[in-house]
Design a protein around this motif. Structure first.
Motif, PDB file in Angstrom:
ATOM      1  N   VAL A   2      36.033  42.168  42.059  1.00  0.00           N
ATOM      2  CA  VAL A   2      37.181  41.598  41.356  1.00  0.00           C
ATOM      3  C   VAL A   2      37.925  42.738  40.679  1.00  0.00           C
ATOM      4  N   GLN A   3      39.229  42.750  40.820  1.00  0.00           N
ATOM      5  CA  GLN A   3      40.054  43.752  40.158  1.00  0.00           C
ATOM      6  C   GLN A   3      40.834  43.074  39.040  1.00  0.00           C
ATOM      7  N   ILE A  31      34.585  33.936  39.856  1.00  0.00           N
ATOM      8  CA  ILE A  31      34.774  34.100  38.417  1.00  0.00           C
ATOM      9  C   ILE A  31      34.402  32.835  37.654  1.00  0.00           C
ATOM     10  N   ASN A  32      33.652  32.999  36.591  1.00  0.00           N
ATOM     11  CA  ASN A  32      33.323  31.896  35.703  1.00  0.00           C
ATOM     12  C   ASN A  32      34.130  32.031  34.421  1.00  0.00           C
ATOM     13  N   THR A  33      33.550  32.710  33.448  1.00  0.00           N
ATOM     14  CA  THR A  33      34.198  32.885  32.157  1.00  0.00           C
ATOM     15  C   THR A  33      35.070  34.136  32.158  1.00  0.00           C
ATOM     16  N   MET A  34      36.195  34.038  31.478  1.00  0.00           N
ATOM     17  CA  MET A  34      37.042  35.213  31.256  1.00  0.00           C
ATOM     18  C   MET A  34      37.174  35.426  29.760  1.00  0.00           C
ATOM     19  N   ILE A  51      37.273  31.929  27.651  1.00  0.00           N
ATOM     20  CA  ILE A  51      37.672  30.670  28.256  1.00  0.00           C
ATOM     21  C   ILE A  51      36.871  30.468  29.534  1.00  0.00           C
ATOM     22  N   GLY A  52      36.283  29.277  29.671  1.00  0.00           N
ATOM     23  CA  GLY A  52      35.499  28.971  30.846  1.00  0.00           C
ATOM     24  C   GLY A  52      36.363  28.509  32.002  1.00  0.00           C
ATOM     25  N   SER A  53      35.725  28.321  33.142  1.00  0.00           N
ATOM     26  CA  SER A  53      36.459  27.901  34.328  1.00  0.00           C
ATOM     27  C   SER A  53      37.047  26.507  34.159  1.00  0.00           C
ATOM     28  N   GLY A  54      36.456  25.705  33.283  1.00  0.00           N
ATOM     29  CA  GLY A  54      36.969  24.363  33.025  1.00  0.00           C
ATOM     30  C   GLY A  54      38.001  24.309  31.919  1.00  0.00           C
ATOM     31  N   GLY A  55      38.254  25.451  31.294  1.00  0.00           N
ATOM     32  CA  GLY A  55      39.293  25.515  30.263  1.00  0.00           C
ATOM     33  C   GLY A  55      38.784  25.502  28.839  1.00  0.00           C
ATOM     34  N   TYR A  96      40.719  44.558  25.987  1.00  0.00           N
ATOM     35  CA  TYR A  96      40.172  44.590  27.350  1.00  0.00           C
ATOM     36  C   TYR A  96      39.981  43.174  27.874  1.00  0.00           C
ATOM     37  N   CYS A  97      40.307  43.006  29.125  1.00  0.00           N
ATOM     38  CA  CYS A  97      40.059  41.770  29.837  1.00  0.00           C
ATOM     39  C   CYS A  97      38.720  41.898  30.566  1.00  0.00           C
ATOM     40  N   ASN A  98      37.924  40.847  30.499  1.00  0.00           N
ATOM     41  CA  ASN A  98      36.620  40.833  31.166  1.00  0.00           C
ATOM     42  C   ASN A  98      36.486  39.562  31.979  1.00  0.00           C
ATOM     43  N   ALA A  99      35.921  39.697  33.170  1.00  0.00           N
ATOM     44  CA  ALA A  99      35.629  38.538  34.010  1.00  0.00           C
ATOM     45  C   ALA A  99      34.146  38.536  34.341  1.00  0.00           C
ATOM     46  N   ALA A 100      33.498  37.434  34.018  1.00  0.00           N
ATOM     47  CA  ALA A 100      32.093  37.259  34.383  1.00  0.00           C
ATOM     48  C   ALA A 100      32.037  36.452  35.667  1.00  0.00           C
ATOM     49  N   ALA A 101      31.395  37.022  36.667  1.00  0.00           N
ATOM     50  CA  ALA A 101      31.374  36.391  37.978  1.00  0.00           C
ATOM     51  C   ALA A 101      29.941  36.223  38.459  1.00  0.00           C
ATOM     52  N   THR A 102      29.749  35.230  39.293  1.00  0.00           N
ATOM     53  CA  THR A 102      28.447  35.006  39.919  1.00  0.00           C
ATOM     54  C   THR A 102      28.634  34.991  41.419  1.00  0.00           C
ATOM     55  N   LEU A 103      27.871  35.850  42.096  1.00  0.00           N
ATOM     56  CA  LEU A 103      27.994  35.956  43.547  1.00  0.00           C
ATOM     57  C   LEU A 103      26.597  36.094  44.124  1.00  0.00           C
ATOM     58  N   PHE A 104      26.230  35.180  45.011  1.00  0.00           N
ATOM     59  CA  PHE A 104      24.903  35.175  45.627  1.00  0.00           C
ATOM     60  C   PHE A 104      23.812  35.228  44.568  1.00  0.00           C
ATOM     61  N   GLY A 105      24.033  34.481  43.487  1.00  0.00           N
ATOM     62  CA  GLY A 105      23.025  34.364  42.451  1.00  0.00           C
ATOM     63  C   GLY A 105      22.949  35.518  41.476  1.00  0.00           C
ATOM     64  N   ARG A 106      23.778  36.507  41.633  1.00  0.00           N
ATOM     65  CA  ARG A 106      23.774  37.640  40.725  1.00  0.00           C
ATOM     66  C   ARG A 106      25.020  37.618  39.870  1.00  0.00           C
ATOM     67  N   ARG A 107      24.857  38.078  38.613  1.00  0.00           N
ATOM     68  CA  ARG A 107      25.998  38.129  37.696  1.00  0.00           C
ATOM     69  C   ARG A 107      26.631  39.506  37.756  1.00  0.00           C
ATOM     70  N   TYR A 108      27.936  39.486  37.745  1.00  0.00           N
ATOM     71  CA  TYR A 108      28.708  40.727  37.708  1.00  0.00           C
ATOM     72  C   TYR A 108      29.714  40.642  36.567  1.00  0.00           C
TER      73      TYR A 108
END
Length: 121
Positions: A2-3, A31-34, A51-55, A96-108
């Motif tokens: 993710v960029q 992406i989940n939480t930003m 903010i979560g993916s649901g707002g 700073y902007c941060n994005a928490a992502a989950t891909l194939f069970g791993r958090r990035y």
């Protein structure tokens, strides 16, 4: 991957407003939480708002009632915003902007490059 690209920082007098933007591209489906963080000179990085993916959103006590976080989804991007009103000199920091992502069970965690906000008294 993710960029994240941020914009909207600047110089403003106390009591003024700024709006920060962050555009996420790439594997945005993961992406989940930003989150917006900030770091002032000589201080540790602190969470400003999330903010979560649901707002659902949350704020640091120091910015409640003055800052508003929001996000919207476009076809190939996710846009994150931080509306900052009634700014105070103590809001001066690199944001700073941060994005928490989950891909194939791993958090990035992905980070933007940061944008300077300076509030003069």
């Amino acid at each position: 991957q993710v960029q994240l690209v941020e914009s909207g920082g600047g110089y403003v007098q106390a009591g003024g407003s700024l709006r920060l933007s962050c555009t996420a591209s790439g594997k945005i489906f993961s992406i989940n939480t930003m989150i917006w963080y900030r770091q002032a000179v000589g201080k540790e990085r602190e969470l400003v708002a999330s903010i979560g993916s649901g707002g659902s959103s949350d704020y640091a006590d120091s910015v409640k009632g003055r800052f508003t976080i929001s996000r919207d989804n476009a076809k190939n991007t996710v846009n994150l915003y931080l509306q900052m009103n009634s700014l105070k000199p103590e809001d001066t920091a690199v944001y700073y902007c941060n994005a928490a992502a989950t891909l194939f069970g791993r958090r990035y965690d992905y980070w933007g490059q940061g944008t300077q906000v300076t509030v003069s008294s």
